[in-house]
Write a protein that holds these residues in place. Structure first.
Motif, short mmCIF file in Angstrom:
data_model
loop_
_atom_site.label_atom_id
_atom_site.label_comp_id
_atom_site.label_asym_id
_atom_site.label_seq_id
_atom_site.Cartn_x
_atom_site.Cartn_y
_atom_site.Cartn_z
N ASP A 1 14.68 6.69 55.87
CA ASP A 1 14.87 6.59 54.44
C ASP A 1 13.54 6.75 53.70
O ASP A 1 13.46 7.41 52.68
CB ASP A 1 15.52 5.24 54.08
CG ASP A 1 15.88 5.15 52.61
OD1 ASP A 1 16.43 6.13 52.08
OD2 ASP A 1 15.60 4.10 52.00
N ARG B 1 10.93 8.45 54.82
CA ARG B 1 10.54 9.85 54.90
C ARG B 1 11.35 10.69 53.92
O ARG B 1 10.82 11.57 53.27
CB ARG B 1 10.75 10.38 56.32
CG ARG B 1 9.58 10.12 57.22
CD ARG B 1 9.77 10.84 58.49
NE ARG B 1 10.81 10.11 59.23
CZ ARG B 1 10.99 10.17 60.53
NH1 ARG B 1 10.25 10.94 61.26
NH2 ARG B 1 11.92 9.47 61.11
N THR B 2 12.64 10.42 53.83
CA THR B 2 13.49 11.16 52.90
C THR B 2 13.02 10.95 51.47
O THR B 2 12.92 11.90 50.69
CB THR B 2 14.96 10.71 53.05
OG1 THR B 2 15.36 10.89 54.40
CG2 THR B 2 15.87 11.48 52.13
N ARG B 3 12.69 9.71 51.14
CA ARG B 3 12.19 9.41 49.80
C ARG B 3 10.89 10.15 49.53
O ARG B 3 10.69 10.72 48.46
CB ARG B 3 11.97 7.89 49.67
CG ARG B 3 11.98 7.42 48.25
CD ARG B 3 11.97 5.90 48.09
NE ARG B 3 12.70 5.18 49.11
CZ ARG B 3 12.16 4.24 49.89
NH1 ARG B 3 10.91 3.89 49.74
NH2 ARG B 3 12.88 3.62 50.80
N ARG B 4 10.00 10.20 50.54
CA ARG B 4 8.72 10.90 50.39
C ARG B 4 8.93 12.39 50.20
O ARG B 4 8.29 13.02 49.37
CB ARG B 4 7.83 10.62 51.61
CG ARG B 4 6.48 11.27 51.55
CD ARG B 4 5.62 10.65 50.47
NE ARG B 4 4.36 11.34 50.44
CZ ARG B 4 3.70 11.65 49.36
NH1 ARG B 4 4.17 11.28 48.19
NH2 ARG B 4 2.57 12.29 49.40
N LEU B 5 9.85 12.99 50.98
CA LEU B 5 10.16 14.41 50.83
C LEU B 5 10.73 14.70 49.45
O LEU B 5 10.41 15.72 48.83
CB LEU B 5 11.12 14.88 51.92
CG LEU B 5 10.54 14.97 53.33
CD1 LEU B 5 11.62 15.31 54.32
CD2 LEU B 5 9.43 16.00 53.38
N ASP B 6 11.59 13.80 48.95
CA ASP B 6 12.14 13.97 47.61
C ASP B 6 11.03 13.92 46.56
O ASP B 6 11.04 14.71 45.61
CB ASP B 6 13.18 12.89 47.30
CG ASP B 6 14.46 13.07 48.10
OD1 ASP B 6 14.69 14.18 48.63
OD2 ASP B 6 15.23 12.08 48.20
N GLU B 7 10.06 13.02 46.73
CA GLU B 7 8.94 12.92 45.79
C GLU B 7 8.10 14.19 45.82
O GLU B 7 7.69 14.69 44.76
CB GLU B 7 8.06 11.72 46.14
CG GLU B 7 8.71 10.38 45.88
CD GLU B 7 7.90 9.22 46.44
OE1 GLU B 7 6.80 9.46 46.99
OE2 GLU B 7 8.37 8.07 46.32
N ALA C 1 9.13 17.22 46.73
CA ALA C 1 9.92 18.30 46.13
C ALA C 1 9.92 18.19 44.61
O ALA C 1 9.80 19.20 43.91
CB ALA C 1 11.35 18.25 46.67
N GLU C 2 10.02 16.99 44.10
CA GLU C 2 10.00 16.78 42.66
C GLU C 2 8.64 17.15 42.06
O GLU C 2 8.57 17.80 41.02
CB GLU C 2 10.32 15.31 42.35
CG GLU C 2 10.56 15.02 40.89
CD GLU C 2 10.95 13.57 40.68
OE1 GLU C 2 10.32 12.93 39.82
OE2 GLU C 2 11.86 13.09 41.38
#
Length: 135
Positions: A7, A9-15, A17-18
């Motif tokens: 979770d 890592r997913t949050r970091r990838l989303d950040e 990408a944003e």
């Protein structure tokens, strides 16, 4: 369900990408990149030719472009280390001499294949050129 580590890592990838999306929104479009009156876009950026007669030169151009990019990154890192005072005077001298020799060899390789250092600066379309302009 994702574990806590996944979770994060997913949050970091989303950040990431944003942040990338925000950066690309800030890039202004060059006039040649805007669609023409008929809705047609600009001509595509110059590409490496796949002509069998020039494939060796084009491959050498691509390889030398990558080597030049790495050389410039190493040079910037070296300058940063010098500015930070991480090196002794002897290390600075040796590093400077090594970078000059590497630059001279790059120029020699370009000349051997009929290229200039400017030929290595690939056009990335709306992003500009790969390498910074020569001083």
């Amino acid at each position: 369900m994702a574990t806590e580590n996944e979770d994060g890592r997913t949050r970091r990838l989303d950040e990431v990408a944003e942040a990338a999306a925000r950066a690309f929104r800030l890039l202004p479009a060059a006039p040649q990149d805007l669609p023409g009156p008929g809705g047609q876009g600009a001509a595509p950026a110059r590409r490496i030719s796949a002509d069998p007669d020039t494939v060796e030169r084009d491959l050498v151009r691509l390889v030398l472009t990558l080597v030049e990019l790495l050389r410039q990154l190493m040079e910037r890192q070296a300058l940063h280390r010098v500015d930070q005072g991480d090196l002794t005077e002897a290390e600075e001298e040796r590093l400077g001499a090594t970078l000059m020799v590497l630059h001279d060899r790059m120029v020699g390789l370009c000349a051997q294949y009929g290229l200039t250092m400017e030929d290595l600066n690939l056009d990335l379309g709306p992003l500009g050129t790969l390498l910074p302009p020569a001083d």
